[in-house]
Enzyme design. Structure first.
Site, PDB file in Angstrom:
ATOM      1  N   TYR A 119     -12.114  26.951 -42.393  1.00 46.71           N
ATOM      2  CA  TYR A 119     -11.297  26.439 -43.493  1.00 46.71           C
ATOM      3  C   TYR A 119     -11.705  25.003 -43.756  1.00 46.71           C
ATOM      4  O   TYR A 119     -12.361  24.363 -42.939  1.00 46.71           O
ATOM      5  CB  TYR A 119      -9.795  26.531 -43.171  1.00 46.71           C
ATOM      6  N   CYS A 120     -11.302  24.496 -44.948  1.00 45.90           N
ATOM      7  CA  CYS A 120     -11.566  23.085 -45.239  1.00 45.90           C
ATOM      8  C   CYS A 120     -10.428  22.532 -46.081  1.00 45.90           C
ATOM      9  O   CYS A 120      -9.286  22.531 -45.635  1.00 45.90           O
ATOM     10  CB  CYS A 120     -12.933  22.873 -45.862  1.00 45.90           C
ATOM     11  N   ARG A 121     -10.731  22.078 -47.310  1.00 53.52           N
ATOM     12  CA  ARG A 121      -9.715  21.294 -48.020  1.00 53.52           C
ATOM     13  C   ARG A 121      -8.785  22.122 -48.891  1.00 53.52           C
ATOM     14  O   ARG A 121      -7.728  21.655 -49.262  1.00 53.52           O
ATOM     15  CB  ARG A 121     -10.398  20.247 -48.897  1.00 53.52           C
ATOM     16  N   CYS A 167     -12.476  24.737 -52.023  1.00 53.54           N
ATOM     17  CA  CYS A 167     -13.363  23.795 -51.353  1.00 53.54           C
ATOM     18  C   CYS A 167     -14.601  24.555 -50.905  1.00 53.54           C
ATOM     19  O   CYS A 167     -14.517  25.547 -50.182  1.00 53.54           O
ATOM     20  CB  CYS A 167     -12.634  23.197 -50.154  1.00 53.54           C
ATOM     21  N   MET A 211      -6.141  22.811 -45.693  1.00 53.25           N
ATOM     22  CA  MET A 211      -5.181  21.999 -44.970  1.00 53.25           C
ATOM     23  C   MET A 211      -3.949  21.637 -45.793  1.00 53.25           C
ATOM     24  O   MET A 211      -2.834  21.792 -45.287  1.00 53.25           O
ATOM     25  CB  MET A 211      -5.891  20.715 -44.483  1.00 53.25           C
TER      26      MET A 211
END
Lengths: 221, 221
Positions: free
Chosen positions: B177-179, B183, B207
């Site tokens: 996962y990221c932003r 993303c 997040m």
DNA sequence: CCGTCATTCAATGGAATAATTGAATGACGG
DNA sequence: CCGTCATTCAATTATTCCATTGAATGACGG
């Protein structure tokens, strides 16, 4: 068209939607379309604007995927593309309400902050209606009322509130609603009713939100 | 300033917010600020843009009540004004996702639509993590990871994914996962891992959404 | 097939917005 | 109090957006 990476391209698509929402007239158009489908001419009349101007704004909204068009003979009926538009509208409104002191100032100034403007919540209204404790009036124009209204509501367009209230019993509380939380018609209706000695309050928001909440809607035959 | 009625004035306020959201760079800035407070200089470096340009966009966002500024010595740290901004961002994204075929095309094109890109939902991830069935990696830069991450996640910045995966067992599933949902870092991480023979999927979003859902967040000491 | 009407298109001028550049502010460290 | 550095401001140019006007399109009714 310059070459962009996918990330930039996505932000550009999102920006198209936000930009389309970034004009007062288009927001007002959206609020009207939230009441039901409208032809270009009818919308132009409601907003007191040249037809060509409204048509162009509708094109902009359509390019952004906010409204959809359906041809019916000579007429083209525009309506909101789906409920996500209402969510976006409400979210933008939410940011403005929370962050822009100006919004608060306008609303307070409109009502002179003279007495409690606590609106009635949807939940509370349902209870009051069930127990028969209040009279609910829908102060939108008759055509919007016909396209869908809260069950049990009486249509009293804003201009007729004064005349209608002459027959209403003093003491019985009246709840007014219209197109949405900032629709000024219900503010004006409540102000007029109170000036005439009635007990009146506003519903916290309007028809589109009622429908979006999944509550029952009554449609004229 | 012309005289306006309150209704128009309100729509103008709402339009200010939407207009501020109507620029790709500002949207990207918002997504970065959703990870945590940033100074102008840091933000400019992250976006590879001149400082003055970023500063001006930040002013625009501040005028719209979208970001707030806090001075700390020589630095000014900007952050999102409140969670309603994330709601608005998500709502705009929602309209774009549903309505703009272009968005779909970009995302599919990015991944070549060659195999299932079904993301892992938050709920599913929590179950998988509880049962110890997956390795969760956070592919954001270390500074963003430090400001808050999903409990149990390992920080593997995108550039280090390849090296890191050499030590990872083939067969054990990896979730990245990221932003946020668009993303591209997690897309790239998953693509790289799959190319190396690993089983990898993306978390459905990132997040800010995790935090907004009220789920636990771990912060570096 | 022609006139009418709702809608859209095209062209205009004026206003707002954006990126860039370089200078100005404001706070810290010495 | 002076130099440094983060940030903001001011000025410029190019671009985009907006309202208005008048003409073009497309469908219906006779």
């Amino acid at each position: 068209m310059s070459i962009r990476n996918p990330k930039q391209a996505l932000y550009e698509q999102f920006a198209i939607v936000a930009k389309a929402l970034g004009h007062p007239l288009r927001l007002e158009m959206i609020e009207h379309l939230a009441q039901g489908a409208r032809s270009v001419e009818v919308l132009a009349a409601k907003l007191a604007r040249p037809v060509a101007n409204i048509s162009q704004h509708l094109q902009a909204l359509r390019r952004a995927g906010i409204v959809s068009a359906e041809r019916d003979g000579k007429f083209v009926h525009y309506s909101l593309a789906d409920d996500s538009v209402l969510s976006a509208f409400a979210a933008v409104r939410g940011v403005a309400e929370r962050q822009l002191a100006e919004v608060d100032r306008i609303v307070r100034g409109y009502f002179d902050a003279r007495d409690d403007m606590q609106p009635v919540t949807r939940r509370e209204l349902r209870r009051l209606m069930r127990d028969g404790l209040v009279t609910l009036i829908d102060v939108r124009p008759a055509d919007e009322f016909a396209l869908g209204h809260v069950p049990g509501a009486i249509n009293v367009p804003l201009g007729k509130v004064r005349a209608w209230s002459a027959d209403a019993a003093i003491g019985r509380e009246i709840v007014a609603y219209c197109r949405g939380p900032w629709c000024v018609m219900s503010f004006e209706a409540v102000a007029a009713l109170r000036a005439l000695g009635h007990s009146a309050r506003r519903l916290e928001d309007g028809m589109p939100e009622w429908k979006a909440a999944g509550l029952p809607v009554e449609v004229a035959a």
